[in-house]
Design an enzyme around this catalytic site. Sequence first.
Site, mmCIF file in Angstrom:
data_model
loop_
_atom_site.group_PDB
_atom_site.id
_atom_site.type_symbol
_atom_site.label_atom_id
_atom_site.label_comp_id
_atom_site.label_asym_id
_atom_site.label_seq_id
_atom_site.Cartn_x
_atom_site.Cartn_y
_atom_site.Cartn_z
ATOM 1 N N ALA A 103 0.852 -1.191 0.000
ATOM 2 C CA ALA A 103 0.000 0.000 0.000
ATOM 3 C C ALA A 103 0.886 1.239 0.000
ATOM 4 O O ALA A 103 2.102 1.142 0.191
ATOM 5 C CB ALA A 103 -0.886 0.013 1.234
ATOM 6 N N LYS A 104 0.307 2.369 -0.225
ATOM 7 C CA LYS A 104 1.019 3.636 -0.080
ATOM 8 C C LYS A 104 -0.016 4.718 0.160
ATOM 9 O O LYS A 104 -1.165 4.599 -0.278
ATOM 10 C CB LYS A 104 1.797 3.959 -1.358
#
Length: 414
Positions: A103-104
């Site tokens: 994720a980011k």
Amino acid sequence: MVANPYDDARTMFDRAADMMNLEQGMREILRTPQRELTVTFPVKLDDGRIEVFTGFRIQHNIVRGPAKGGIRYHPSVDADSIRAYAMLMTWKCATVNIPFGGAKGGVIVNPKQLSRAELERLTRRYTSEISILIGPDRDIPAPDIGTDAQVMAWIMDTYSMHSDHTVPAVVTGKPLNIGGSHGRNEATARGMVAVLREASEALSFQLGGARVAIQGFGNVGANCARMLEEFGAVVVAVSDSAGGLYNPRGLQIADVIAYHDRIGSLAGYPEADPITNAELLELPCDMLIPAAVGAQITMDNVDRIKARIIGEAANGPTTPEADRVLFDRGVFVIPDILANAGGVTVSYFEWVQGLQEFFWTEREVNAQLERVMGAAFQQVLRLAKERHTDMRTAAYLLAVERVASATMTRGIYP
Ligand code: NAD
């Protein structure tokens, strides 16, 4: 043309998918983020005005475990860059075989223009907005450019306030006094140096005496410089966003760090010549470590890069086209998803310690980190030799295969 990091990330993935003959349906699953959240939220500034900010949290894949990835505060943040870095996190966690997806997150903001109180309010509101996605079993943020341990503390506190109890494992990269891990600060640099040591053995190349140029003098760049100097390497150049320093006889890193801490910049350091960031990349040296931002080695400068080994501490510093040129020229590139995975590896250790409420010594953390990085380097190197390909493609082959096989083992729901 400005490189789009998401296009680059997909190009790298497609290259591996082609080599593996990955089935079309699996390709579609893996080249697209699973969940994307865009949030627009107000923050009260110190002077009473209200400013509206936009942020993102994107989960690329959560098949192998909870999503994991940093939060970036920077004016250049946009959906495509966050998609790209989320995807890179999936491959990074799979390359070093830790049980996380990718994720980011990010907010479009220049944090240097906010006061500490404004930054806290922005962080707490952004955390509330993305709290429908994050959680210790769901998605665990960490620091990235523009965020630090204090920002993680505010995220942890905000999430804990909403949960009515303290939830240390919701973020990593926290301060030590609220459940951070020993060794986390230096982990990315330590992991980078661990794979450079493996590489020097594999290529029969002496780290002692090797000339190193490092772009970026933040957490990763400065710690790499310090640790490589301890191994006898000669750090000939370093830089920050304003420019760099070059001394062909080698910089005294402790002295440069002290100067940088005192002045807030490298500019004016007396024992070296000033150079630009572009010049740094093209210096005569044995090892080049881009440890700043993406898209630094491109078709515009690749022919002038002289290093024999490139350790990608930054995410996405080499464009896919330039990567081909380096491979054809025999430059040994240790790709970002392997080279800078030390940070997420110790984040994983921090998360484990938080869940178990049992904390390790720095020596234990460093030993486990070196074990994970050494094993991953050897697996990638073996695959690169077997498939007669470069280290990046090999790392992607390893990572994509791990995520694809986990997907097939779990099956497609319903
Ligand atoms: P940081 O903010 O501590 O330092 C960044 C450095 O890069 C600073 O010296 C800054 O002046 C310099 N910089 C910024 N823009 C630049 C530009 N356009 N040209 C040259 N220099 C520039 O960040 P960090 O934590 O050291 O991270 C550096 C890189 O490593 C980033 O790409 C980050 O995504 C990546 N990374 C960091 C970690 C980690 O654990 N910190 C983990 C994995 C990857």
